[in-house]
Scaffold this active site. Sequence first.
Site, PDB file in Angstrom:
ATOM      1  N   HIS A   1       1.917   4.882  -2.669  1.00 12.20           N
ATOM      2  CA  HIS A   1       2.087   6.308  -2.359  1.00 12.20           C
ATOM      3  C   HIS A   1       3.510   6.769  -2.679  1.00 12.20           C
ATOM      4  O   HIS A   1       3.720   7.828  -3.288  1.00 12.20           O
ATOM      5  CB  HIS A   1       1.812   6.553  -0.874  1.00 12.20           C
TER       6      HIS A   1
ATOM      7  N   HIS B   1       0.838  -1.205   0.000  1.00 14.08           N
ATOM      8  CA  HIS B   1       0.000   0.000   0.000  1.00 14.08           C
ATOM      9  C   HIS B   1       0.876   1.259   0.000  1.00 14.08           C
ATOM     10  O   HIS B   1       0.693   2.155  -0.840  1.00 14.08           O
ATOM     11  CB  HIS B   1      -0.904  -0.023   1.237  1.00 14.08           C
ATOM     12  N   GLU B   2       1.816   1.311   0.932  1.00 14.39           N
ATOM     13  CA  GLU B   2       2.661   2.503   1.045  1.00 14.39           C
ATOM     14  C   GLU B   2       3.591   2.658  -0.161  1.00 14.39           C
ATOM     15  O   GLU B   2       3.971   3.771  -0.511  1.00 14.39           O
ATOM     16  CB  GLU B   2       3.474   2.454   2.343  1.00 14.39           C
TER      17      GLU B   2
END
Length: 433
Positions: A28, A24-25
Amino acid sequence: MTVLLTVLGIALFAVGLLISIAWHELGHLSTAKLFGIRVPQYMVGFGPTLWSRRKGETEYGIKAIPMGGYIRMIGMFPPGEDGRIEARSTSPWRVMIEDARSAAYEELEPGDEKRLFYNRAPWKRVVVMFAGPFMNLVLAVVIFLGVMMTFGTQTQTTAVAGVQKCVIDQSEKRDKCAKGDDVSPAHAAGLKAGDRITAFNGQEITSWPQLSDRIRDTIGPATLTVERDGTEHILHAKLIENTVVRKDADGEVVPEDYVQAGYLGFIAETKILPQSFGQSVDHMGGMIESGVESIVALPSKIPALWDATFGDGERKDDSPVGVVGAARISGEVMNLDVPTQNIVASFLMLLATFNLSLFLFNMLPLLPLDGGHIAGALWESVRRRAARLLKRPDPGPFDVARLMPVAYVVAGVFICFTLLVLLADLVNPVKIT
C-alpha cells in the site's frame, strides 16, 4: 526441551506474522507514494505504539498488538455533498459516515489538496488497495514454490509399501482380515513389498495417479511388470470390483465418499520428492482453489466451531484457525520427531498458507477490507464511463463513506467470528499430531 521448542515455534510464527503484515502494508505504502498520495503513518500492529520513527513525511512504527497493520492516507473519502468534511449530524448512522470522513482529513496540511486518495483516478486507487493483498500472494507463491521445488512434498509412488492379504471394503475402515474374506488380487499374484510397478498391461507407468487410474478402470485379468531386486518380473493378476474411496477431477481422494471400481490391493509407498516447476504450479493452483472454497464455506462451519468451543463437539481438521491456533501449530511443528529440514519446510508452508489466507480474505468486496475499497473504485469507474457514453454530467467520485454503517456491521461480524475462533483455539485447538 518441549516447552522451549514450543515457545521458539510460537516466537518464530510471531516474527513471520509481523513480516507478513509489514510486507502487506509496504505494498500500500509504495504504490500510494508512487501516485503522490501523502501517507502520514505506516504502522505494523494496533494499540499502543512500542516504537516509531519519522522519516520524511511518514511516521514508521510498531504497535503492541500484532493482529494487523495500516497506513494512513490523506483523503480516503471525498467531502460531503455540501463540500464540508467535519461531523455535524445527530443521526447515529450519519455520524458514522461523517466521523470516517473527518478522520480522512484530520492531518490535512497546506498543499495536500492535490495529494488526496479520493481524487486519484479509479485505476490508481485500485492499484493502491490491491497492492497490499498482492504482496501477501507474492510471498505465499515464492514460499510455496521454493519449498516444493527444493524440499518437495509427500508424493505417492509406484513402489509397493505393503500388500493387503485380503479384499477389504474401504468403507468398513478396517485394516485386518476377517474370516471369510477373499484373497486380494495383489497377494494372489505374488506382489511383494519393495516391488516397483513399471508397466500395467504392457503400457509404461511413470506415476502413481496414472497407475491408480489404470487399476480403477480395470476389472478382470491384467499383467503387472515389476522391478524386484534389480530384476524385471511379469505378474498376472485378476482385478475385482470393490468399494473404494472416490477421486475428484484433480485426482484427489474424497473422504467418506465411495464408488465401485477396479481393485488390486496394495499400499503405495509415499516419499517426500522435489516437484518440477509445472507440478509446483499445479499444487499452488490447488491450494488457491481450496482456499477460495474454505472462505466460501466459513459460514457453514460456524455451528460446528461453536459446538467444539462450548459443547462436546469434535474440532475438525478443516476447522477455521486463527492467529493463536496457527501459533500453537507452529509450536507443535517445532516438537515433531522428524529431520530438521522437515520442520523448516512445515513452518514455511504454514507461513505461506497464512499469507494466502490474508490475500483471499482481504479481497472480499466488503468494507473495511481492501476489497471493499477496490469495489468502490471500480463502481465509480463504471458510473463515470456510463455517464460519458450517455452524455450525462459526470457523477463525480463515489462516496465510499456512505457505506461505513455497513462497514461497522461487517467489522462487528468479523470481530465476533475472530473471538469465537480465538476461544476455540484456546479450549479445543486443532492439533497436527
